[in-house]
Scaffold this motif. Sequence first.
Motif, PDB file in Angstrom:
ATOM      1  N   TYR A 245     -34.299 -72.852 -35.852  1.00 57.58           N
ATOM      2  CA  TYR A 245     -34.691 -72.605 -37.424  1.00 57.58           C
ATOM      3  C   TYR A 245     -33.355 -72.361 -38.151  1.00 57.58           C
ATOM      4  O   TYR A 245     -32.208 -71.778 -37.646  1.00 57.58           O
ATOM      5  N   SER A 246     -33.351 -72.733 -39.358  1.00 56.72           N
ATOM      6  CA  SER A 246     -32.328 -72.639 -40.048  1.00 56.72           C
ATOM      7  C   SER A 246     -32.534 -72.693 -41.734  1.00 56.72           C
ATOM      8  O   SER A 246     -33.285 -73.740 -42.033  1.00 56.72           O
ATOM      9  N   PHE A 247     -32.327 -71.546 -42.103  1.00 52.58           N
ATOM     10  CA  PHE A 247     -32.671 -71.414 -43.671  1.00 52.58           C
ATOM     11  C   PHE A 247     -31.878 -70.192 -44.222  1.00 52.58           C
ATOM     12  O   PHE A 247     -31.190 -69.587 -43.650  1.00 52.58           O
TER      13      PHE A 247
ATOM     14  N   ASN B  25     -33.680 -67.733 -49.911  1.00 52.47           N
ATOM     15  CA  ASN B  25     -34.822 -68.190 -50.019  1.00 52.47           C
ATOM     16  C   ASN B  25     -36.222 -67.330 -49.569  1.00 52.47           C
ATOM     17  O   ASN B  25     -37.254 -67.343 -49.539  1.00 52.47           O
ATOM     18  N   VAL B  26     -35.885 -66.193 -48.774  1.00 57.44           N
ATOM     19  CA  VAL B  26     -36.769 -65.230 -48.075  1.00 57.44           C
ATOM     20  C   VAL B  26     -36.940 -64.227 -49.075  1.00 57.44           C
ATOM     21  O   VAL B  26     -36.234 -63.548 -49.751  1.00 57.44           O
ATOM     22  N   LEU B  27     -38.338 -64.129 -49.379  1.00 58.89           N
ATOM     23  CA  LEU B  27     -38.962 -63.078 -50.401  1.00 58.89           C
ATOM     24  C   LEU B  27     -39.022 -61.751 -49.783  1.00 58.89           C
ATOM     25  O   LEU B  27     -38.396 -60.812 -50.349  1.00 58.89           O
ATOM     26  N   TYR B  28     -39.238 -61.480 -48.432  1.00 59.26           N
ATOM     27  CA  TYR B  28     -39.294 -60.261 -47.717  1.00 59.26           C
ATOM     28  C   TYR B  28     -39.324 -60.291 -46.175  1.00 59.26           C
ATOM     29  O   TYR B  28     -39.629 -61.657 -45.712  1.00 59.26           O
ATOM     30  N   VAL B  29     -38.991 -59.524 -45.667  1.00 57.26           N
ATOM     31  CA  VAL B  29     -38.757 -59.467 -43.907  1.00 57.26           C
ATOM     32  C   VAL B  29     -39.630 -58.286 -43.686  1.00 57.26           C
ATOM     33  O   VAL B  29     -39.600 -57.083 -43.813  1.00 57.26           O
TER      34      VAL B  29
END
Length: 67
Positions: free
Chosen positions: A50-52, A56-60
């Motif tokens: 996985y690579s991003f 771009n992440v809204l929340y964790v």
Amino acid sequence: MKKYKVHYHFTGAESILRIIEAADPEDALGIATNSRSNDIVFTDSKGTLYSFFYRNVLYVSVAEDCA
């Protein structure tokens, strides 16, 4: 050390699950979001890479893995 399920949430109800071993939930969140180059790269237990971009992440979200 405990195992924690970390979900990276994106727009459109999409998420990526990552299992992290850590001392506590705060430590797991720190591991999940630690990025020197502004991108997240990891391989899951099945060998999927996985690579991003972290931007771009809204929340964790973090939860203890009870399995």
